[in-house]
Design an enzyme around this catalytic site. Structure first.
Site, PDB file in Angstrom:
ATOM      1  N   ALA A 192     -57.831  30.302 -15.919  1.00  0.00           N
ATOM      2  CA  ALA A 192     -56.869  30.838 -16.911  1.00  0.00           C
ATOM      3  C   ALA A 192     -57.243  32.518 -17.186  1.00  0.00           C
ATOM      4  O   ALA A 192     -56.488  33.134 -17.656  1.00  0.00           O
ATOM      5  CB  ALA A 192     -56.649  30.365 -17.976  1.00  0.00           C
ATOM      6  N   SER A 193     -58.578  32.585 -16.895  1.00  0.00           N
ATOM      7  CA  SER A 193     -59.006  33.919 -17.301  1.00  0.00           C
ATOM      8  C   SER A 193     -58.928  35.067 -16.258  1.00  0.00           C
ATOM      9  O   SER A 193     -59.074  36.050 -16.319  1.00  0.00           O
ATOM     10  CB  SER A 193     -60.487  34.018 -17.440  1.00  0.00           C
ATOM     11  OG  SER A 193     -61.122  33.658 -16.162  1.00  0.00           O
TER      12      SER A 193
ATOM     13  N   TYR B  74     -42.610  33.266  -1.377  1.00  0.00           N
ATOM     14  CA  TYR B  74     -41.592  33.686  -0.793  1.00  0.00           C
ATOM     15  C   TYR B  74     -40.333  32.552  -0.578  1.00  0.00           C
ATOM     16  O   TYR B  74     -39.074  32.834  -0.262  1.00  0.00           O
ATOM     17  CB  TYR B  74     -41.712  34.514   0.532  1.00  0.00           C
ATOM     18  CG  TYR B  74     -41.005  35.401   0.753  1.00  0.00           C
ATOM     19  CD1 TYR B  74     -40.894  36.666   0.174  1.00  0.00           C
ATOM     20  CD2 TYR B  74     -39.686  35.109   1.990  1.00  0.00           C
ATOM     21  CE1 TYR B  74     -39.882  37.485   0.390  1.00  0.00           C
ATOM     22  CE2 TYR B  74     -38.793  36.226   2.127  1.00  0.00           C
ATOM     23  CZ  TYR B  74     -38.896  37.584   1.481  1.00  0.00           C
ATOM     24  OH  TYR B  74     -37.849  38.257   1.748  1.00  0.00           O
ATOM     25  N   LEU B  75     -40.757  31.395  -0.628  1.00  0.00           N
ATOM     26  CA  LEU B  75     -39.645  30.349  -0.173  1.00  0.00           C
ATOM     27  C   LEU B  75     -38.627  29.950  -1.150  1.00  0.00           C
ATOM     28  O   LEU B  75     -37.731  29.549  -0.682  1.00  0.00           O
ATOM     29  CB  LEU B  75     -40.287  29.075   0.138  1.00  0.00           C
ATOM     30  CG  LEU B  75     -41.100  28.843   1.703  1.00  0.00           C
ATOM     31  CD1 LEU B  75     -41.440  27.476   1.628  1.00  0.00           C
ATOM     32  CD2 LEU B  75     -39.977  29.353   2.587  1.00  0.00           C
ATOM     33  N   ASP B  76     -38.740  30.564  -2.505  1.00  0.00           N
ATOM     34  CA  ASP B  76     -37.645  30.370  -3.473  1.00  0.00           C
ATOM     35  C   ASP B  76     -36.898  31.431  -3.598  1.00  0.00           C
ATOM     36  O   ASP B  76     -36.072  31.378  -4.592  1.00  0.00           O
ATOM     37  CB  ASP B  76     -38.188  29.728  -4.543  1.00  0.00           C
ATOM     38  CG  ASP B  76     -36.971  28.896  -5.254  1.00  0.00           C
ATOM     39  OD1 ASP B  76     -36.853  27.646  -4.595  1.00  0.00           O
ATOM     40  OD2 ASP B  76     -36.790  29.111  -6.491  1.00  0.00           O
TER      41      ASP B  76
ATOM     42  N   HIS C 176     -44.832  33.491   5.410  1.00  0.00           N
ATOM     43  CA  HIS C 176     -43.563  33.610   4.976  1.00  0.00           C
ATOM     44  C   HIS C 176     -42.737  33.822   6.312  1.00  0.00           C
ATOM     45  O   HIS C 176     -41.690  33.052   6.173  1.00  0.00           O
ATOM     46  CB  HIS C 176     -43.531  34.996   4.281  1.00  0.00           C
ATOM     47  CG  HIS C 176     -44.543  35.189   2.850  1.00  0.00           C
ATOM     48  ND1 HIS C 176     -44.606  34.256   2.159  1.00  0.00           N
ATOM     49  CD2 HIS C 176     -44.935  36.469   2.653  1.00  0.00           C
ATOM     50  CE1 HIS C 176     -45.247  34.513   1.113  1.00  0.00           C
ATOM     51  NE2 HIS C 176     -45.781  35.910   1.364  1.00  0.00           N
TER      52      HIS C 176
ATOM     53  N   ARG D 196     -39.469  49.088   1.740  1.00  0.00           N
ATOM     54  CA  ARG D 196     -39.457  47.682   1.486  1.00  0.00           C
ATOM     55  C   ARG D 196     -38.240  47.046   1.804  1.00  0.00           C
ATOM     56  O   ARG D 196     -36.987  47.238   1.526  1.00  0.00           O
ATOM     57  CB  ARG D 196     -39.517  47.609  -0.009  1.00  0.00           C
ATOM     58  CG  ARG D 196     -39.737  46.221  -0.699  1.00  0.00           C
ATOM     59  CD  ARG D 196     -40.068  46.351  -2.403  1.00  0.00           C
ATOM     60  NE  ARG D 196     -39.913  44.949  -2.742  1.00  0.00           N
ATOM     61  CZ  ARG D 196     -38.826  44.375  -3.611  1.00  0.00           C
ATOM     62  NH1 ARG D 196     -37.556  45.279  -3.629  1.00  0.00           N
ATOM     63  NH2 ARG D 196     -39.014  43.435  -3.860  1.00  0.00           N
ATOM     64  N   LYS D 197     -38.494  45.794   2.538  1.00  0.00           N
ATOM     65  CA  LYS D 197     -37.432  45.175   3.110  1.00  0.00           C
ATOM     66  C   LYS D 197     -37.811  43.928   3.881  1.00  0.00           C
ATOM     67  O   LYS D 197     -39.027  43.732   4.265  1.00  0.00           O
ATOM     68  CB  LYS D 197     -36.815  45.962   4.138  1.00  0.00           C
ATOM     69  CG  LYS D 197     -35.608  45.186   4.868  1.00  0.00           C
ATOM     70  CD  LYS D 197     -34.823  46.162   6.019  1.00  0.00           C
ATOM     71  CE  LYS D 197     -35.500  46.562   7.182  1.00  0.00           C
ATOM     72  NZ  LYS D 197     -34.667  47.322   8.043  1.00  0.00           N
TER      73      LYS D 197
END
EC number: 1.1.1.49
Length: 513
Positions: free
Chosen positions: A39-40, A202-204, A263, A365-366
């Site tokens: 968590a840190s 990336y999958l969702d 990906h 970016r693509k």
């Protein structure tokens, strides 16, 4: 033209809540303990805590959800709030909700390899739900080097005895087939497959999911989705920025492990797979595994590696090459760009090249899938016709369109290229859906594993790329240089042309990136 639909965030979240509450797998009334191991760290601060906040803010978490941070650092919930809140993007109106969110947070200090620390964590978790039924969700925001110790201690000490247990594992899932198998065998010895969630952010993406609907809910595409009609498939992931001072971490893995083997290979599966029996997670993943088993190990002759150099006309970061990053080892040959050609050896795709290309410090970016169709047989228009293409773009602006030939206005048969726009964004104007991380976390709460990588998927993916990766590490070939902000090395374009792709750089469509 389709009627435009404008929905507010409140309306969208209302629709999502209705879907969730009608889903038997979403245990709305149960107590859920979401434990962030590590968590840190940066991942927790920049991604996990903000994501849990957004879901809480929008009422998309079960009502009795508690968040427990666990790490070695001597911190408090106030410290966690100070570190992570800048990434929440909370408005002044949301302050009361934000304070309520942090009342559901707690923090436990402990070691990752100390059984006594986990007994303390387990006692704390049990006190939260006071012996009532509770579900435990563990997010491992940790380096893979501690996975074995952490998962062993969780399984032995911290499992819920009254509800479900789920383990979320971050990539990288190993460095090669051997290390991946070792990690998978260890985790599989402790947890069932339905408890393991290997997360690939990336999958969702909404458009990745839309690819399945596009393919299998439209009869028009079924008869043409094969090698008889498609000459090549190009899967692209481009980033316009370099390592920006974080090259030390990237240098350990390189672009093939970071993007291509994960990906892009997952995107390839969704394009190439057969229609699943249902949309259930395992039916979809079964078909993806079948595709992977039809792909041979990638051949060196079908791979181009590149590394960006500074742009002499660039400013700031663009003026620096990869080797100018002070965190990158001197003389590193790690690739920041890769293009590879894979072949799916089955009846549908025999002989069709699947071109995977990805890189940093490129011209835009693509992320997209581009299917290029074969030339028209018996051309009567004197070779003026361009190849049709179907483009599914995931980012930056989601789009689905096909390029087609139409008649240019005038007296004669002069074909010109135009677009048939299938973009659902034109219908759902300004509808803001939850991002990939939010969707994936919701999937874990719902027990939906479709967008998470199964053990056999992971094994087949590493099988395809491990021989190449070992050869690169052994021989250290010099990558082709390309200028920061360019399309990448020209050798990659030559590889694509060699396997049958025709670049149509003259067409300027309406879909700007």
């Amino acid at each position: 033209m389709a009627e435009q639909v404008t929905l507010s965030r409140t309306q969208v979240c209302g629709i999502l809540r209705e879907e969730l509450y009608q889903n038997d797998a979403f245990h709305q009334a149960d107590t859920h303990i979401f434990i962030i191991m590590g968590a840190s760290g940066d991942l927790a601060k920049k991604k996990i805590y903000p994501t849990i906040w957004w879901l809480f803010r929008d009422g998309l978490l079960p009502k009795e959800t508690f968040i427990v941070g666990y790490a070695r650092s001597q911190l408090t919930v106030d410290d966690i709030q100070k570190q992570s809140e800048p990434f929440f993007k909370a408005t002044p109106e949301e302050r009361p909700k934000l304070e309520e969110f942090f009342t559901r947070n707690s923090y436990v200090v402990g070691q990752y390899d100390d059984p006594a620390s986990y007994k303390h964590l387990n006692s704390y978790i049990n006190a939260l739900h006071q012996g009532m039924q509770a579900n435990h969700l563990f997010y491992l925001a940790l380096p893979p080097t501690v996975y074995e110790a952490v998962t062993k201690n969780i399984q032995e000490t911290c499992m819920s005895q009254t509800g479900f247990n789920r383990i979320i594992v971050e990539k990288p899932f190993g460095r090669d087939l051997q290390s991946s198998n070792q990690l998978s065998n260890h985790i599989s010895s402790l947890f069932r497959e339905d408890q393991i969630y290997r997360i690939d952010h990336y999958l969702d993406k909404e458009m990745v999911q839309n690819l399945m609907v596009l393919r299998f809910a439209n009869r028009i595409f079924g008869p043409i989705w094969n090698g008889d009609n498609i000459v090549c498939v190009i899967l692209t992931f481009k980033e316009p920025f370099g390592t920006e001072g974080r090259g030390g971490y990237f240098d350990e893995f390189g672009i093939i492990r970071d993007v291509m083997q994960s990906h892009l290979l997952q995107m390839l599966c969704l394009v190439a797979m057969e229609k699943p029996a249902t949309t259930d997670s395992d039916d979809v993943r079964n078909e993806k595994v079948k595709v992977l088993k039809c792909i041979s190990e990638v051949e060196t002759d079908n791979v181009i590696l590149g590394q960006y150099v500074g742009n002499p006309n660039g400013e700031g970061e663009a003026a620096n090459g990869y080797l100018d990053d002070p965190t990158v080892p001197r003389g590193s040959t790690t690739a920041t760009f890769a293009a590879a050609v894979l072949y799916v050896k089955n009846e549908r795709w025999d002989g069709v090249p699947f071109i995977l290309r990805c890189g940093k410090a490129l011209n835009e970016r693509k992320a997209e899938v581009r299917l290029q169709f074969r030339d028209i047989p018996g051309d009567i228009f004197h070779q003026k016709c361009k190849r049709n293409e179907l483009v599914i773009r995931m980012q930056p602006n989601e789009a689905v369109y096909t390029t087609m030939m139409t008649k240019k206005p005038g007296m004669f048969f002069n074909p010109e290229e135009s677009e048939l726009d299938l973009t659902y964004g034109n219908k759902y104007k300004n509808v803001k859906l939850p991002g990939a991380y939010e969707r994936l976390i919701l999937d874990v709460f719902c027990g939906c594993q479709m967008h998470f990588v199964r053990t056999d998927e992971l094994r087949e993916g590493w099988r395809i790329f491990t021989p190449l990766l070992h050869k690169i590490e052994r021989e250290k070939p010099q990558p082709f240089p390309y200028v920061y902000g360019s399309r990448g090395p020209t050798e990659a374009d030559e590889l694509m042309r060699r396997v049958g792709f025709q670049y149509k750089g003259t067409y300027k469509g309406t879909h700007k990136h």
